[in-house]
Design an enzyme around this catalytic site. Structure first.
Site, PDB file in Angstrom:
ATOM      1  N   LYS A 290       0.805  -1.223   0.000  1.00 18.75           N
ATOM      2  CA  LYS A 290       0.000   0.000   0.000  1.00 18.75           C
ATOM      3  C   LYS A 290       0.839   1.275   0.000  1.00 18.75           C
ATOM      4  O   LYS A 290       0.397   2.320  -0.463  1.00 18.75           O
ATOM      5  CB  LYS A 290      -0.915   0.015   1.227  1.00 18.75           C
ATOM      6  CG  LYS A 290      -1.998  -1.047   1.210  1.00 18.75           C
ATOM      7  CD  LYS A 290      -3.170  -0.618   0.362  1.00 18.75           C
ATOM      8  CE  LYS A 290      -4.346  -1.590   0.492  1.00 18.75           C
ATOM      9  NZ  LYS A 290      -5.469  -1.191  -0.389  1.00 18.75           N
TER      10      LYS A 290
ATOM     11  N   SER B 109      -8.701   1.827   8.336  1.00 21.31           N
ATOM     12  CA  SER B 109      -8.083   1.501   9.622  1.00 21.31           C
ATOM     13  C   SER B 109      -6.916   0.552   9.388  1.00 21.31           C
ATOM     14  O   SER B 109      -6.263   0.121  10.328  1.00 21.31           O
ATOM     15  CB  SER B 109      -9.113   0.875  10.560  1.00 21.31           C
ATOM     16  OG  SER B 109      -9.787  -0.178   9.910  1.00 21.31           O
TER      17      SER B 109
END
Lengths: 325, 325
Positions: B57, B82
């Site tokens: 990511k 989250s």
């Protein structure tokens, strides 16, 4: 200084490197900015957790079995180890068609028994004492002519373990310091012998559990001190030094430091969480003094030998399965 | 076929590779004889669990933030996650001096909240529904002029994720198949776009949890099907596809397969135990069909993207500490 002559030098290590090339993995060297920042040094991690059977032990066992005479190979080999050396010898025997007998205390965990048996070794159970284990091995040697491949007090085994640091010097370049764990002393003495051959100026540091600090005490007294029966999570490092490793350590290891149980667990957790690799507690001992910055590394280039990655993960994955399945 | 035009091609990926070079790790590619034997193929594992923040990511988030205008950088960025994207964006912002706001459901684990806050991001809590999260993001965009960096429905993010497979082709050589997990679709679409540019003949396979098989259903129906609120251990793959990833997947992904929860847990355990690396369940999905040999790989060369390694290890190490300290 102990009087045991040292029978491994550069030639024996070079031969072991060549002998093992078709069999052992040349394990990768990893680096981590996170670890470098914590340690205040450039750290090169030699990942023997990626070695066959999950530990450096395969190198020493294989180097020993490869040098047996044909008659010895036919008769087979024996050792007492419920841990990584047992599995390493079992695999070495399997690969070379040599029968392997492993003496294990009947208290050894089923998972270790099965892993060793999975490589085709014959397992003999004994009482969980050093005397019982040694007696069982001697009985096998005498009754069936088996050759003992000792986990650490054997020059061919030590030469095999020396190939770890030898490769590390090839892969990482110049090192100011090299660090390895200390149990029976096979890995640290191989490491020291490789360092002396490859880079005289490199400082060699051994790390052992505070609760199994027999190497530190032995260096101080000048004779082999018993580890006793220490209760440490670093199950590969509970052993007392052999006289051959002790001879090497006395001459060629610069420093022995210790790690507490809490430091060992914290170091293992740091490596799993931040570096994303699985190491066993006996490997984590070498990371502890890096995190504490107690070695005066001072921005230097530091080679660190992560000796293995064999940990029982059942509790973790059983809990996941119970939650999700 | 969806009508959304595809805005990432070879040029955008090449630019992303160059843009990310000073920031992202070029993660290693590992191989394993044990895995090859099980899979009946030559497997090349692209280890994004070793990437910064522990997951691929970081590439997409960093590629997006690096392309903001100066005014956008001053105003800051926002996202709702989250998980790994939230941490990735927080680190990207920290490295570039861009303020980051992360919207998180108040039910998010404290450990994730702290990790994200540790990178200096501002955390805004909301109700644990998609609607509440999107409303909170919109409010931040409108009130403070923040730029949304979406976890997957953003071409700059997709181009960043494409650099994973791009590197893999450089490191592993020719590949018959490349496999990546499917959540919102950022990684698999980046992977497919890189594969189409580098090797037209390479088969691209996506894997998702059986319980979150929205990509499989979407491909079958020709429109985006909701993942619902699936209960899968693969927490990174619970999301419904975005329309941009869906456009890429529809055109360039050859096959979507699924893995059951038991298969995901078994695959994770295999990788931890045998390969000695820590991967998260969302990564383990891609290993499951290898172990089952359900892909007809037939001795081929297979690239596999291990997307991340962020797992809560507290239960494991707390148990060790309780036993040994």
């Amino acid at each position: 200084m102990p009087s045991t002559p040292i029978e491994v030098g550069g030639d024996q290590i070079r031969e072991a490197v060549e002998r093992l090339a078709p069999w052992a993995h040349k394990t990768p060297v990893l680096t981590s900015k996170t670890l470098d920042d914590r340690a205040g040094a450039s750290v090169f991690l030699k990942c023997e957790n990626f070695q066959r059977v999950g530990a450096f032990k395969f190198r020493g066992a294989m180097n020993a079995v490869l040098q047996l005479t044909d008659a010895q190979k036919v008769a087979g080999v024996v050792t007492h180890s419920s841990g990584n050396h047992g599995q390493a010898l079992a695999l070495a025997g399997k690969l070379l068609g040599v029968p392997v007998t492993i003496v294990m205390p009947h208290t050894a965990p089923a998972v270790k028994r099965e892993a060793t048996a999975g490589y085709g070794a014959t397992i003999i159970s004994c009482e969980p004492t050093l005397a019982a284990r040694e007696a069982a091995v001697t009985a096998e040697v005498e009754a069936h002519g088996l050759t003992l491949v000792h986990p650490f007090n054997d020059w061919n085994v030590i030469a095999g373990q020396a190939t770890v640091a030898w490769e590390l010097f090839d892969q990482a370049g110049p090192l100011d310091v090299v660090i390895a764990p200390v149990g029976g002393g096979g890995l640290i003495s191989g490491t020291a012998l490789a360092a002396r051959e490859r880079s005289v100026r490199t400082r060699v540091i051994g790390v052992e559990p505070e609760r199994a600090d027999d190497a530190r005490r032995s260096l101080a007294s000048g004779r082999i001190e018993s580890a006793g029966d220490p209760r440490t999570i670093a199950d590969g490092l509970r052993t007392t030094l052999g006289d051959r490793p002790f001879a090497v350590i006395s001459r060629h290891v610069d420093q022995i430091v210790t790690a507490s149980e809490a430091e060992i667990i914290n170091a293992a957790r740091f490596v799993w969480e931040r570096l994303k690799i699985v190491i066993e507690p006996s490997s984590a001992v070498v990371v502890a003094p890096l995190l504490n910055r107690t070695l005066g590394l001072d921005g230097g280039r530091v080679g660190v030998i992560l000796s293995g990655g064999n940990v029982d993960l059942s509790p973790f994955f059983d809990a996941l399965a119970a939650k999700w399945l």
